[in-house]
Structure formats: structure tokens, C-alpha cells
Design a protein around this motif. Structure first.
Motif, PDB file in Angstrom:
ATOM      1  N   GLY A  95       0.703  -1.203   0.034  1.00  0.00           N
ATOM      2  CA  GLY A  95      -0.069  -0.075  -0.086  1.00  0.00           C
ATOM      3  C   GLY A  95       0.895   1.401   0.079  1.00  0.00           C
ATOM      4  O   GLY A  95       0.609   2.240  -0.889  1.00  0.00           O
ATOM      5  N   PHE A  96       1.786   1.275   1.018  1.00  0.00           N
ATOM      6  CA  PHE A  96       2.792   2.475   0.862  1.00  0.00           C
ATOM      7  C   PHE A  96       3.316   2.752  -0.505  1.00  0.00           C
ATOM      8  O   PHE A  96       3.447   3.835  -0.974  1.00  0.00           O
ATOM      9  CB  PHE A  96       3.764   2.197   1.882  1.00  0.00           C
ATOM     10  N   TYR A  97       4.111   1.517  -1.097  1.00  0.00           N
ATOM     11  CA  TYR A  97       4.721   1.832  -2.427  1.00  0.00           C
ATOM     12  C   TYR A  97       3.769   2.322  -3.377  1.00  0.00           C
ATOM     13  O   TYR A  97       4.068   3.410  -4.264  1.00  0.00           O
ATOM     14  CB  TYR A  97       4.727   0.361  -2.870  1.00  0.00           C
ATOM     15  N   LEU A  98       2.469   1.866  -3.542  1.00  0.00           N
ATOM     16  CA  LEU A  98       1.747   1.984  -4.573  1.00  0.00           C
ATOM     17  C   LEU A  98       1.000   3.347  -4.346  1.00  0.00           C
ATOM     18  O   LEU A  98       0.549   4.070  -5.415  1.00  0.00           O
ATOM     19  CB  LEU A  98       0.772   0.952  -4.851  1.00  0.00           C
ATOM     20  N   GLU A  99       0.527   3.645  -3.000  1.00  0.00           N
ATOM     21  CA  GLU A  99      -0.170   4.865  -2.837  1.00  0.00           C
ATOM     22  C   GLU A  99       0.709   6.188  -2.391  1.00  0.00           C
ATOM     23  O   GLU A  99       0.009   7.277  -2.470  1.00  0.00           O
ATOM     24  CB  GLU A  99      -1.178   4.742  -1.629  1.00  0.00           C
ATOM     25  N   THR A 100       1.910   5.947  -2.334  1.00  0.00           N
ATOM     26  CA  THR A 100       2.750   7.077  -1.918  1.00  0.00           C
ATOM     27  C   THR A 100       4.095   7.360  -2.630  1.00  0.00           C
ATOM     28  O   THR A 100       5.117   7.003  -2.465  1.00  0.00           O
ATOM     29  CB  THR A 100       3.162   6.846  -0.470  1.00  0.00           C
ATOM     30  N   ALA A 115       2.528   0.649   9.269  1.00  0.00           N
ATOM     31  CA  ALA A 115       3.348   0.509  10.599  1.00  0.00           C
ATOM     32  C   ALA A 115       2.856  -0.472  11.552  1.00  0.00           C
ATOM     33  O   ALA A 115       3.917  -1.209  12.054  1.00  0.00           O
ATOM     34  CB  ALA A 115       3.066   1.885  11.546  1.00  0.00           C
ATOM     35  N   PHE A 116       1.750  -1.099  11.501  1.00  0.00           N
ATOM     36  CA  PHE A 116       1.187  -1.933  12.261  1.00  0.00           C
ATOM     37  C   PHE A 116       1.039  -3.539  11.654  1.00  0.00           C
ATOM     38  O   PHE A 116       0.150  -4.101  11.913  1.00  0.00           O
ATOM     39  CB  PHE A 116       0.085  -1.655  13.018  1.00  0.00           C
ATOM     40  N   GLY A 117       1.709  -3.699  10.499  1.00  0.00           N
ATOM     41  CA  GLY A 117       1.480  -4.830   9.687  1.00  0.00           C
ATOM     42  C   GLY A 117       0.148  -5.131   9.091  1.00  0.00           C
ATOM     43  O   GLY A 117      -0.209  -6.435   9.113  1.00  0.00           O
ATOM     44  N   LEU A 118      -0.548  -4.187   8.798  1.00  0.00           N
ATOM     45  CA  LEU A 118      -1.937  -4.712   8.321  1.00  0.00           C
ATOM     46  C   LEU A 118      -2.080  -4.735   6.791  1.00  0.00           C
ATOM     47  O   LEU A 118      -3.164  -5.365   6.503  1.00  0.00           O
ATOM     48  CB  LEU A 118      -2.894  -3.423   8.956  1.00  0.00           C
ATOM     49  N   GLY A 119      -1.185  -4.551   6.273  1.00  0.00           N
ATOM     50  CA  GLY A 119      -1.015  -4.834   4.769  1.00  0.00           C
ATOM     51  C   GLY A 119      -0.236  -5.753   4.296  1.00  0.00           C
ATOM     52  O   GLY A 119       0.184  -6.521   5.017  1.00  0.00           O
ATOM     53  N   SER A 120      -0.301  -5.981   2.999  1.00  0.00           N
ATOM     54  CA  SER A 120       0.511  -7.115   2.283  1.00  0.00           C
ATOM     55  C   SER A 120       1.947  -6.548   1.731  1.00  0.00           C
ATOM     56  O   SER A 120       2.137  -5.166   1.871  1.00  0.00           O
ATOM     57  CB  SER A 120      -0.005  -7.734   1.134  1.00  0.00           C
ATOM     58  N   ALA A 121       2.887  -7.030   1.280  1.00  0.00           N
ATOM     59  CA  ALA A 121       4.151  -6.701   0.797  1.00  0.00           C
ATOM     60  C   ALA A 121       4.215  -6.610  -0.753  1.00  0.00           C
ATOM     61  O   ALA A 121       3.646  -7.477  -1.478  1.00  0.00           O
ATOM     62  CB  ALA A 121       5.266  -7.478   1.645  1.00  0.00           C
ATOM     63  N   GLY A 186       5.655 -11.909   3.214  1.00  0.00           N
ATOM     64  CA  GLY A 186       5.941 -11.245   4.644  1.00  0.00           C
ATOM     65  C   GLY A 186       5.024  -9.938   4.710  1.00  0.00           C
ATOM     66  O   GLY A 186       4.308  -9.510   3.901  1.00  0.00           O
ATOM     67  N   ARG A 187       5.154  -9.470   5.895  1.00  0.00           N
ATOM     68  CA  ARG A 187       4.268  -8.025   6.180  1.00  0.00           C
ATOM     69  C   ARG A 187       5.413  -7.048   6.658  1.00  0.00           C
ATOM     70  O   ARG A 187       6.121  -7.251   7.655  1.00  0.00           O
ATOM     71  CB  ARG A 187       3.382  -8.349   7.092  1.00  0.00           C
ATOM     72  N   TYR A 188       4.950  -5.781   6.219  1.00  0.00           N
ATOM     73  CA  TYR A 188       5.823  -4.791   6.786  1.00  0.00           C
ATOM     74  C   TYR A 188       5.395  -4.074   8.145  1.00  0.00           C
ATOM     75  O   TYR A 188       4.223  -4.293   8.259  1.00  0.00           O
ATOM     76  CB  TYR A 188       5.558  -3.376   5.727  1.00  0.00           C
ATOM     77  N   SER A 189       6.255  -3.594   8.748  1.00  0.00           N
ATOM     78  CA  SER A 189       5.687  -3.207  10.169  1.00  0.00           C
ATOM     79  C   SER A 189       7.058  -2.308  10.814  1.00  0.00           C
ATOM     80  O   SER A 189       7.899  -2.254  10.236  1.00  0.00           O
ATOM     81  CB  SER A 189       5.409  -4.314  11.359  1.00  0.00           C
ATOM     82  N   LEU A 190       6.653  -1.915  11.820  1.00  0.00           N
ATOM     83  CA  LEU A 190       7.515  -0.919  12.509  1.00  0.00           C
ATOM     84  C   LEU A 190       8.787  -1.666  12.788  1.00  0.00           C
ATOM     85  O   LEU A 190       9.935  -1.036  13.115  1.00  0.00           O
ATOM     86  CB  LEU A 190       6.945  -0.397  13.681  1.00  0.00           C
ATOM     87  N   PHE A 191       8.813  -2.867  13.031  1.00  0.00           N
ATOM     88  CA  PHE A 191       9.895  -3.772  13.379  1.00  0.00           C
ATOM     89  C   PHE A 191      10.514  -4.509  12.261  1.00  0.00           C
ATOM     90  O   PHE A 191      11.416  -5.107  12.506  1.00  0.00           O
ATOM     91  CB  PHE A 191       9.508  -4.754  14.619  1.00  0.00           C
ATOM     92  N   HIS A 192       9.783  -4.487  11.276  1.00  0.00           N
ATOM     93  CA  HIS A 192      10.393  -5.188   9.719  1.00  0.00           C
ATOM     94  C   HIS A 192      10.075  -4.185   8.785  1.00  0.00           C
ATOM     95  O   HIS A 192       8.932  -4.328   8.036  1.00  0.00           O
ATOM     96  CB  HIS A 192       9.860  -6.652   9.976  1.00  0.00           C
TER      97      HIS A 192
END
Length: 224
Positions: A95-100, A115-121, A186-192
Motif C-alpha cells: 500500500g505504501f509503495y503504490l499509494e505514496t 506501521a502495524f503490519g496490516l497490509g501485504s508486501a 511477508g508483512r511490513y511493520s515498525l519492526f520489519h
């Protein structure tokens, strides 16, 4: 009213405290090095590239071990230029890649989900004709066995269909004429974060890395 303000104050202080603790951990743990191995025969040149926030691993398009153009076809880019010499691969929140595409496009909902791993990678693959070494692009010389481990690490990050092919993300999901996006595991998050992924790529290929880092500056601290 005083009780409400008191609880709001405690909540804000807790939130600020967590942010400061996160940043302190990010700074401290990124300074702890994971030592790499010097290759007996460093035959392959790869690069670490950053835009100031996000890092990519850059590799030759073709070597005896891997032809990345077979996995990420030139035809998936707008220009479809087959003369590119390097490919940069980065992992991140879809989502971050495509929308930002720029920071001006950032939405609170996109940032929260990432930030909280709610999206896909997704994997972002970008082709280059040449690279220039500078503060945002450093070169590493590695051995064949180390490069093979890097190839395997990237391969495990990619989603594949039943035929074993990579899964592209939309014909319009591009930043320019020489890139494309692909579904990733995988999933993006604050820790990954994207930089944690790059740092783990360095560990997988037995290169100098951070103990842990969510930021690009942690990685480049050990290479500048």
C-alpha cells in the motif's frame, strides 16, 4: 474534567515515551555490527542504494549464477530496454509503495496500516544502465557462494503463481520507465521495514550488517 485531562496527559506521555524508546533502540541496535566474511575470491560487485529513507540491493542483471531479466522481464517496464546492466530490488509495504510515490501523497491510513503490519508486501524492481558511487550508493565485492545466498534470500521473498512465475502488480503500478512491482511474501511493520529486509539480505549473504535497524542510516553507518 481534571481526571479526563490527567488521563489524556498520561496517554500522551506514554505514547511519546514509546516513540523515544523505539528510536533509542533503533539507534543503539543499529550500531551493533554483525560481522561479515571476507570472500576468498570476491568476483561479483553489488551495491547498497538509498534515497535517504528506503534502501535497495543492486546487482548485475546477468551473471553465470543468475539472469534477473528472466525473473523480472524487461517487458514489464514501460521502456522495455534490454541494455540495462543493473537491477535494484527493494521490499516494502504494498500500500505504501503504490499509494505514496511522493511524501506529499502520504495518507494517515496508509502509514497506520504499514506501521502495524496490516497490509501485504511488494517487491520493487528497478533497472539501471549505470551506478555512481557516492554517499547514497556504496559498492560491495562478494564471492560466488555469498551471492548465491543473496539470490536465495530474494527468491524466498517473492510470491509465485502455480507455474512458478513471479506475480506482477498492475500495468500502471510503476514510478517511471524502468521499474515494475511484484507480489512479495511477508508483512511490513515498525519492526520489519524495507531497511530491515535489506539488512537481513546482508546477513543472509554474510556481509557486514546491523544487529537490527528499521532505518537506512543504520545500514550505511557501517559502510561510510
Amino acid at each position: 474534567m481534571k481526571k479526563i485531562l490527567k488521563y489524556v496527559g498520561y496517554t500522551l506521555l506514554t505514547f511519546i515515551g514509546l516513540i523515544l524508546f523505539y528510536l533509542l533502540c533503533a539507534w543503539g541496535l543499529s550500531r551493533i555490527p554483525v560481522s561479515g566474511e571476507v570472500a576468498a575470491a570476491p568476483e561479483i560487485e553489488i551495491f547498497l542504494k538509498t534515497n535517504g529513507v528506503h534502501t535497495d540491493v543492486v546487482m548485475p542483471v546477468r551473471t553465470a549464477q543468475k539472469d534477473w531479466s528472466l525473473s523480472f522481464p524487461f517487458q514489464n517496464t514501460r521502456r522495455a530496454d534490454t541494455s540495462y546492466r543493473y537491477i535494484a530490488i527493494g521490499w516494502g509495504d504494498k500500500g505504501f509503495y503504490l499509494e505514496t510515490p511522493t511524501w506529499a501523497d502520504l495518507k494517515p491510513s496508509t502509514a497506520f496500516n504499514a506501521a502495524f503490519g496490516l497490509g501485504s508486501a511488494a517487491i520493487h524492481a528497478t533497472y539501471y544502465h549505470q551506478l555512481i558511487e557516492n554517499n547514497q550508493c556504496v559498492k560491495l565485492s562478494i564471492g560466488r557462494d555469498q551471492y548465491e545466498q543473496l539470490i536465495q534470500y530474494i527468491d524466498k521473498s517473492l510470491q509465485k503463481d502455480d507455474s512458478g512465475s513471479l506475480m506482477t502488480i498492475g500495468a500502471n503500478a510503476r514510478y517511471g520507465d524502468h521499474d515494475a512491482f511484484y507480489e512479495a511474501n511477508g508483512r511490513y511493520s515498525l519492526f520489519h521495514t524495507c531497511n530491515t529486509w535489506t539488512n537481513n539480505a546482508l546477513k543472509a549473504s554474510r556481509q557486514t550488517a546491523c544487529w537490527w535497524t528499521p532505518f537506512d542510516k543504520g545500514i550505511f553507518y557501517h559502510y561510510r
